[in-house]
Design a protein around this motif. Structure first.
Motif, PDB file in Angstrom:
ATOM      1  N   VAL A 126      59.162 -33.748  26.048  1.00  0.00           N
ATOM      2  CA  VAL A 126      58.284 -33.341  27.146  1.00  0.00           C
ATOM      3  C   VAL A 126      58.514 -31.830  27.330  1.00  0.00           C
ATOM      4  CG1 VAL A 126      57.773 -33.694  29.602  1.00  0.00           C
ATOM      5  CG2 VAL A 126      58.547 -35.615  28.193  1.00  0.00           C
ATOM      6  N   ASN A 127      57.600 -31.014  26.837  1.00  0.00           N
ATOM      7  CA  ASN A 127      57.831 -29.555  26.911  1.00  0.00           C
ATOM      8  C   ASN A 127      56.667 -28.799  27.538  1.00  0.00           C
ATOM      9  OD1 ASN A 127      56.069 -29.914  24.775  1.00  0.00           O
ATOM     10  ND2 ASN A 127      56.973 -28.328  23.505  1.00  0.00           N
ATOM     11  N   ASN A 128      55.729 -29.556  28.174  1.00  0.00           N
ATOM     12  CA  ASN A 128      54.586 -28.887  28.791  1.00  0.00           C
ATOM     13  C   ASN A 128      54.094 -29.774  29.928  1.00  0.00           C
ATOM     14  OD1 ASN A 128      51.294 -28.288  28.515  1.00  0.00           O
ATOM     15  ND2 ASN A 128      52.603 -26.516  28.277  1.00  0.00           N
ATOM     16  N   GLY A 129      54.584 -29.501  31.153  1.00  0.00           N
ATOM     17  CA  GLY A 129      54.320 -30.429  32.256  1.00  0.00           C
ATOM     18  C   GLY A 129      54.907 -31.771  31.871  1.00  0.00           C
ATOM     19  N   GLU A 130      54.096 -32.821  31.954  1.00  0.00           N
ATOM     20  CA  GLU A 130      54.611 -34.143  31.562  1.00  0.00           C
ATOM     21  C   GLU A 130      54.210 -34.482  30.120  1.00  0.00           C
ATOM     22  OE1 GLU A 130      52.816 -37.006  34.231  1.00  0.00           O
ATOM     23  OE2 GLU A 130      50.789 -36.419  33.649  1.00  0.00           O
ATOM     24  N   ASN A 131      53.699 -33.483  29.409  1.00  0.00           N
ATOM     25  CA  ASN A 131      53.150 -33.723  28.067  1.00  0.00           C
ATOM     26  C   ASN A 131      53.983 -33.059  26.978  1.00  0.00           C
ATOM     27  OD1 ASN A 131      50.914 -34.939  29.425  1.00  0.00           O
ATOM     28  ND2 ASN A 131      50.143 -32.872  29.837  1.00  0.00           N
ATOM     29  N   THR A 132      53.600 -33.318  25.725  1.00  0.00           N
ATOM     30  CA  THR A 132      54.240 -32.589  24.623  1.00  0.00           C
ATOM     31  C   THR A 132      53.220 -31.602  24.066  1.00  0.00           C
ATOM     32  OG1 THR A 132      55.627 -32.806  22.667  1.00  0.00           O
ATOM     33  CG2 THR A 132      53.638 -34.151  22.682  1.00  0.00           C
ATOM     34  N   LEU A 133      53.712 -30.453  23.646  1.00  0.00           N
ATOM     35  CA  LEU A 133      52.825 -29.393  23.134  1.00  0.00           C
ATOM     36  C   LEU A 133      53.364 -28.840  21.815  1.00  0.00           C
ATOM     37  CD1 LEU A 133      50.467 -27.248  23.611  1.00  0.00           C
ATOM     38  CD2 LEU A 133      52.200 -25.840  24.733  1.00  0.00           C
ATOM     39  N   HIS A 134      52.457 -28.675  20.841  1.00  0.00           N
ATOM     40  CA  HIS A 134      52.761 -27.941  19.612  1.00  0.00           C
ATOM     41  C   HIS A 134      54.021 -28.402  18.875  1.00  0.00           C
ATOM     42  CE1 HIS A 134      49.340 -25.601  20.402  1.00  0.00           C
ATOM     43  NE2 HIS A 134      49.860 -24.562  21.024  1.00  0.00           N
ATOM     44  N   GLY A 135      54.196 -29.726  18.795  1.00  0.00           N
ATOM     45  CA  GLY A 135      55.278 -30.242  17.940  1.00  0.00           C
ATOM     46  C   GLY A 135      56.591 -30.474  18.638  1.00  0.00           C
ATOM     47  N   GLY A 136      56.724 -30.052  19.915  1.00  0.00           N
ATOM     48  CA  GLY A 136      57.956 -30.342  20.666  1.00  0.00           C
ATOM     49  C   GLY A 136      58.853 -29.145  20.823  1.00  0.00           C
ATOM     50  N   LEU A 137      60.167 -29.427  20.991  1.00  0.00           N
ATOM     51  CA  LEU A 137      61.105 -28.334  21.289  1.00  0.00           C
ATOM     52  C   LEU A 137      61.314 -27.444  20.075  1.00  0.00           C
ATOM     53  CD1 LEU A 137      63.710 -30.350  23.382  1.00  0.00           C
ATOM     54  CD2 LEU A 137      61.887 -28.825  24.204  1.00  0.00           C
ATOM     55  N   LYS A 138      61.366 -28.076  18.894  1.00  0.00           N
ATOM     56  CA  LYS A 138      61.496 -27.276  17.681  1.00  0.00           C
ATOM     57  C   LYS A 138      60.392 -27.680  16.718  1.00  0.00           C
ATOM     58  CE  LYS A 138      64.664 -25.648  14.192  1.00  0.00           C
ATOM     59  NZ  LYS A 138      65.860 -25.906  13.410  1.00  0.00           N
ATOM     60  N   GLY A 139      59.235 -27.108  16.945  1.00  0.00           N
ATOM     61  CA  GLY A 139      58.090 -27.390  16.075  1.00  0.00           C
ATOM     62  C   GLY A 139      58.185 -26.570  14.789  1.00  0.00           C
ATOM     63  N   TYR A 140      57.135 -26.650  13.985  1.00  0.00           N
ATOM     64  CA  TYR A 140      57.143 -25.947  12.693  1.00  0.00           C
ATOM     65  C   TYR A 140      57.095 -24.425  12.859  1.00  0.00           C
ATOM     66  CZ  TYR A 140      56.078 -30.639  11.006  1.00  0.00           C
ATOM     67  OH  TYR A 140      56.108 -31.976  10.744  1.00  0.00           O
ATOM     68  N   ASP A 141      56.816 -23.975  14.068  1.00  0.00           N
ATOM     69  CA  ASP A 141      56.842 -22.540  14.371  1.00  0.00           C
ATOM     70  C   ASP A 141      58.268 -22.014  14.451  1.00  0.00           C
ATOM     71  OD1 ASP A 141      56.734 -24.321  16.794  1.00  0.00           O
ATOM     72  OD2 ASP A 141      57.295 -22.454  17.799  1.00  0.00           O
ATOM     73  N   LYS A 142      59.246 -22.943  14.476  1.00  0.00           N
ATOM     74  CA  LYS A 142      60.651 -22.515  14.617  1.00  0.00           C
ATOM     75  C   LYS A 142      61.516 -22.943  13.450  1.00  0.00           C
ATOM     76  CE  LYS A 142      60.387 -22.712  19.665  1.00  0.00           C
ATOM     77  NZ  LYS A 142      59.041 -23.336  19.726  1.00  0.00           N
ATOM     78  N   VAL A 143      60.927 -23.423  12.370  1.00  0.00           N
ATOM     79  CA  VAL A 143      61.746 -23.820  11.219  1.00  0.00           C
ATOM     80  C   VAL A 143      61.627 -22.759  10.124  1.00  0.00           C
ATOM     81  CG1 VAL A 143      61.400 -26.273  11.763  1.00  0.00           C
ATOM     82  CG2 VAL A 143      59.972 -25.188   9.998  1.00  0.00           C
TER      83      VAL A 143
END
Ligand code: GLA
Length: 379
Positions: A126-143
């Motif tokens: 849950v990383n955007n209000g009560e929802n999930t956004l862009h893959g979560g806490l460690k999405g592909y933008d952070k690998v």
């Protein structure tokens, strides 16, 4: 008579030789250059500089597959950087509102950070209000992606691969992903996505560059066209209600090129929910999966023009409403409110919970494919 003909042939041959020498002199060589870009979690990452034959330059790092810079000339031939970003990798690690990044496993939001596949419920971060956004806490933008330099008929590029393990950020299945970035000699940045899984899963990959064709200031004067007669209205948390609504007579009608600032502050419930534009438009397509024009963007001051073509069914247009002047980016440039915009080609948000939307389910033995082209020119 014969002499005249010979002379004529000599003149024509000379002109052709001169022209071809001249065009070779102005058409540069294409190239890929690799340099260190620091470390992330103790691992080295690189910055790749792609240059096409016309002198367009794209800088891309294998951290998050991030496009850090895109240099392209205005109508007077002056190169300008048309994407927002940072000068160094540490800033991307510390605070990146997804500048230039590859997004997955599921781009955009999934309501209540949950979905069900074959009767099994999966819980996500849950990383955007009560929802999930862009893959979560460690999405592909952070690998860190594995990178290989490419030389294709169309132009130079990079092949990025990543194996997203079963259970990563709550998603089922080992997902094997390949993303090719190609800077073509037709002045396009082409992104080709491929993925396969060993377990049924959901996939929605996209790219998150913040464009500003003027190279600075806000994007409110940019003229945007979206090839979409419908959009998906959202609730307060930006989750689609499930309705497909006609854009006709609303501030969401971009079927004709319109200044982004013209209606952005109108009193409209949907604009209020988004804090401006932050919605998904349903693209007009003759057939699903066919490559077609999705959007065009024009900056009247510089003359820079960008067209986006995609095989995806939809596009998220986000007008940089969360930029608030607190980010200092490249070359010490402060990014004010609405100083960059994103056009994210994708499937609709929350599709895993909306059976009436085009499916984002990927089954083993099938391949996820998506191609998006950003084509640059001046007018
Ligand atoms: C997407 C979302 C926006 C915002 C940006 C990043 O485009 O739709 O709401 O989260 O990413 O700031």
């Amino acid at each position: 008579m014969f002499r005249k003909k010979i002379n004529f042939i000599i003149v024509v041959a000379t002109v052709i030789t001169c022209l071809s020498l001249f065009s070779k002199a102005i058409a540069g060589e294409e190239s890929v250059r690799k340099e260190p870009f620091g470390t992330v979690g103790g691992k080295p990452v690189n910055l790749y500089t792609l240059t096409n034959k016309n002198g367009l330059v794209a800088k891309i790092t294998n951290y998050g597959g991030i496009v850090t810079s895109l240099m392209f000339p205005d109508r007077n031939g002056n190169l300008g950087d048309i994407v927002l970003g940072y000068d160094n990798v540490d800033s991307y690690v510390k605070n990146n509102p997804y500048f230039g990044a590859l997004i997955g496993r599921y781009g955009n939001r999934i309501g209540k950070a949950k979905f069900t596949l074959d009767g099994k419920e999966y819980s996500l971060a849950v990383n955007n209000g009560e929802n999930t956004l862009h893959g979560g806490l460690k999405g592909y933008d952070k690998v860190i992606w594995n990178a290989k330099e490419l030389k294709t008929k169309e132009g130079v590029g990079l092949e990025f691969t990543y194996l997203s393990p079963d259970g990563e950020e709550g998603y089922p299945g080992n997902l094997s992903i390949k993303v090719d970035y190609i800077l073509t000699n037709r002045n396009e940045l082409k992104i080709d996505y491929f993925a396969t899984t060993d377990k049924k899963t959901v996939v929605n990959l996209t790219h998150h560059s913040y464009f500003n064709l003027a190279g600075g200031g806000t994007i409110l004067d940019h003229r945007l066209m979206l090839k979409a007669n419908k959009f998906t209205p959202v609730d307060k948390g930006l989750i689609p209600t499930g309705e497909l609504r006609s854009v006709k007579g609303t501030p969401f009608d971009f079927t004709k090129p319109t200044a982004i600032g013209a209606r952005i502050d109108q009193d409209d419930e949907q604009l209020r929910f988004g804090g401006g534009y932050d919605h998904n438009w349903v693209l007009n397509k003759s057939r699903s999966g066919v490559m077609s024009l999705a959007a065009s963007l024009y900056d009247p001051k510089s003359g820079r023009f960008m067209e986006i073509l995609t095989t995806e069914p939809a596009i998220q247009f986000y007008s940089g409403n969360f930029l608030d002047g607190t980010i200092t980016g490249k070359r010490g440039q402060v990014y004010p409110y609405r100083s960059g915009l994103c056009l994210e080609t994708q499937h609709y948000p929350d599709s895993p919970n909306k059976p009436q939307f085009p499916s984002t389910v990927l089954n083993p033995g099938k391949e996820y494919r998506h191609t998006t082209i950003h084509k640059f020119s001046v007018k």
